[in-house]
Design a protein around this motif. Sequence first.
Motif, short mmCIF file in Angstrom:
data_model
loop_
_atom_site.label_atom_id
_atom_site.label_comp_id
_atom_site.label_asym_id
_atom_site.label_seq_id
_atom_site.Cartn_x
_atom_site.Cartn_y
_atom_site.Cartn_z
N GLY A 16 20.19 19.98 5.37
CA GLY A 16 18.63 20.48 6.23
C GLY A 16 17.53 20.47 5.33
O GLY A 16 18.36 20.18 4.60
N GLN A 17 16.74 20.67 5.47
CA GLN A 17 15.40 20.94 4.76
C GLN A 17 14.71 19.37 5.26
O GLN A 17 15.35 18.10 5.07
CB GLN A 17 15.11 21.16 3.51
CG GLN A 17 16.58 22.69 3.13
CD GLN A 17 15.73 23.89 4.03
OE1 GLN A 17 14.45 23.91 2.92
NE2 GLN A 17 15.86 24.80 5.23
N VAL A 18 12.86 19.89 5.28
CA VAL A 18 11.63 18.41 5.86
C VAL A 18 11.10 18.45 4.87
O VAL A 18 11.08 19.55 4.67
CB VAL A 18 11.86 18.38 7.23
CG1 VAL A 18 11.65 16.85 7.33
CG2 VAL A 18 13.15 18.56 8.39
N HIS A 19 11.01 17.37 3.76
CA HIS A 19 10.12 17.51 3.13
C HIS A 19 9.14 15.98 3.61
O HIS A 19 9.76 15.21 4.80
CB HIS A 19 10.20 16.38 1.80
CG HIS A 19 11.58 17.53 1.36
ND1 HIS A 19 11.73 18.65 0.58
CD2 HIS A 19 13.07 17.78 0.83
CE1 HIS A 19 12.29 19.72 0.29
NE2 HIS A 19 13.63 18.13 0.83
N GLY A 20 7.91 16.13 3.47
CA GLY A 20 6.84 15.09 3.58
C GLY A 20 6.24 14.95 2.81
O GLY A 20 5.47 15.43 2.32
N VAL A 21 6.18 13.18 2.53
CA VAL A 21 5.18 12.43 1.91
C VAL A 21 3.51 12.24 2.42
O VAL A 21 3.60 11.62 3.51
CB VAL A 21 5.89 11.55 1.50
CG1 VAL A 21 4.32 10.70 0.07
CG2 VAL A 21 6.54 12.06 0.39
N LEU A 22 2.68 12.94 1.39
CA LEU A 22 1.16 13.00 2.34
C LEU A 22 0.91 11.28 2.05
O LEU A 22 1.13 10.32 0.93
CB LEU A 22 0.19 13.85 1.34
CG LEU A 22 -0.96 13.14 2.53
CD1 LEU A 22 -1.04 13.89 3.93
CD2 LEU A 22 -1.52 14.95 1.64
N PHE A 23 0.50 9.97 2.89
CA PHE A 23 0.10 9.15 2.87
C PHE A 23 -1.37 9.48 2.94
O PHE A 23 -1.94 9.28 3.82
CB PHE A 23 0.75 7.75 4.01
CG PHE A 23 0.18 6.66 3.26
CD1 PHE A 23 1.20 5.89 1.98
CD2 PHE A 23 -0.11 6.26 4.16
CE1 PHE A 23 0.66 4.49 1.91
CE2 PHE A 23 -0.53 4.38 4.25
CZ PHE A 23 -0.01 3.78 2.77
N LYS A 24 -1.79 8.04 1.52
CA LYS A 24 -3.55 8.05 1.93
C LYS A 24 -4.12 6.67 1.66
O LYS A 24 -5.10 6.69 1.28
CB LYS A 24 -4.08 8.88 0.98
CG LYS A 24 -4.05 10.32 1.36
CD LYS A 24 -4.90 11.30 -0.37
CE LYS A 24 -4.43 12.65 0.30
NZ LYS A 24 -5.99 13.20 -0.98
N GLY A 25 -3.13 5.82 1.55
CA GLY A 25 -3.22 4.64 1.61
C GLY A 25 -3.57 3.82 2.69
O GLY A 25 -3.97 4.35 3.76
N ARG A 26 -3.33 2.17 2.68
CA ARG A 26 -3.65 1.31 3.76
C ARG A 26 -2.57 1.27 4.75
O ARG A 26 -1.65 1.27 4.28
CB ARG A 26 -3.71 0.02 3.06
CG ARG A 26 -5.62 -0.29 2.39
CD ARG A 26 -5.58 -0.43 1.64
NE ARG A 26 -4.78 -0.82 0.07
CZ ARG A 26 -4.78 -1.10 -0.98
NH1 ARG A 26 -5.75 -2.36 -1.12
NH2 ARG A 26 -3.91 -0.39 -2.04
N ARG A 27 -2.79 1.68 5.89
CA ARG A 27 -2.00 1.45 7.00
C ARG A 27 -2.40 0.52 8.51
O ARG A 27 -2.82 0.74 8.48
CB ARG A 27 -1.73 3.02 7.61
CG ARG A 27 -0.35 2.90 9.08
CD ARG A 27 -0.11 4.54 9.37
NE ARG A 27 -0.39 4.65 10.71
CZ ARG A 27 -0.52 4.64 11.59
NH1 ARG A 27 -2.17 5.11 11.81
NH2 ARG A 27 0.37 5.22 12.00
N TYR A 28 -1.73 -0.16 9.25
CA TYR A 28 -2.23 -0.82 10.11
C TYR A 28 -1.31 -0.60 10.93
O TYR A 28 -0.46 -1.35 11.52
CB TYR A 28 -2.94 -2.42 9.34
CG TYR A 28 -2.79 -3.02 8.60
CD1 TYR A 28 -4.04 -2.59 8.56
CD2 TYR A 28 -1.61 -3.53 7.60
CE1 TYR A 28 -4.75 -3.06 6.71
CE2 TYR A 28 -2.37 -3.63 6.35
CZ TYR A 28 -3.75 -2.81 5.70
OH TYR A 28 -4.35 -3.53 4.46
N ASP A 29 -2.09 0.02 12.64
CA ASP A 29 -1.31 0.35 13.52
C ASP A 29 -0.59 -0.70 14.46
O ASP A 29 -2.06 -1.72 15.16
CB ASP A 29 -1.99 1.57 14.61
CG ASP A 29 -0.99 1.73 15.19
OD1 ASP A 29 -0.30 1.61 15.91
OD2 ASP A 29 -1.57 2.67 16.05
N THR A 30 -0.04 -1.74 14.62
CA THR A 30 -0.14 -2.95 16.03
C THR A 30 0.55 -3.03 16.67
O THR A 30 1.00 -3.88 18.05
CB THR A 30 1.00 -3.57 14.97
OG1 THR A 30 2.37 -3.42 14.73
CG2 THR A 30 0.26 -4.55 13.60
N GLY A 31 0.46 -1.81 17.15
CA GLY A 31 0.70 -0.73 18.83
C GLY A 31 -0.15 -0.80 19.23
O GLY A 31 -0.08 -0.53 20.51
#
Length: 306
Positions: free
Chosen positions: A254-269
Amino acid sequence: MTTTNSRTSVTKAVVPAAGLGTRFLPATKATPKEMLPVVDKPAIQYVVEEAASAGLSDILMVTGRNKRALEDHFDRAYELEELLARKGDQDRLRRVRESVELANMHYVRQGDPKGLGHAVSVAEQHVAGQPFAVLLGDDLIDPRDPLLSRMIEVQQELGGSVVALMEVDPSQIHLYGCAAVKPNGFGDDVFQVTDLVEKPDTADAPSNYAVIGRYVLDPSVFDVLRETEPGRGGEIQLTDALRELTNRPADTGGQVHGVLFKGRRYDTGDRADYLRAIVRLAAEREDLGPGFRSWLREFVASELQD
């Protein structure tokens, strides 16, 4: 924070690719949406390249009907390669072979389209009890921003599962899974996830932290998915399974961690974001960029004058 060296290394990735791509009809009537070109490579190749760059050498693609083109793309094309070799076109020959040499590719069909959680669940036998990454084909992460490597690092240190988070405008949070978080002392970009909600109404969202299409999951997620009832949209939601894991002890996966992303992301959907991705990536290419940027400036200037 004490480093844990006994955790199983992450070497496997799962890429769900069974969607019908209805937002891109009629282009996707006979062509898988993952094979739509982003400049001169299909979108799915960027995703596989990202996984390979993060050290994931074993990739399972979860496909559906009419997705044979995905398998063909990552397979040898002997006639084409022979033709290019005879012509002495080494540059194109190298590019054709790139997709074949990225990783060990495997394929399984999802069968019934029951949602992302179901697509992940069909990978259980292949994953074989190891932590694994999940990469959604609609999200392209710029290779200069190694998000997946950071997520694997966090999973190896903290255990449990890891999701990628991105801050979005509150008006857009209804388009994503949403995470409630608190600091966990591991770094400014890492949080403890305390709750997850799939596509909440803006007024009910616990934050503006959206879950984007990268996960590193503990294999205990499969036990939860087997018990997860269909949720939003009548589908088995991975978000709902991860929400259950936030409440389970760490020593049981169990347990869930989150990594905060501040980089470049492209949504092709999304059609508009898909076009923006092509423009951005083409403008940054050494071979295409100078001429394309010049044309783009002229085009924008002329449009402003009209």
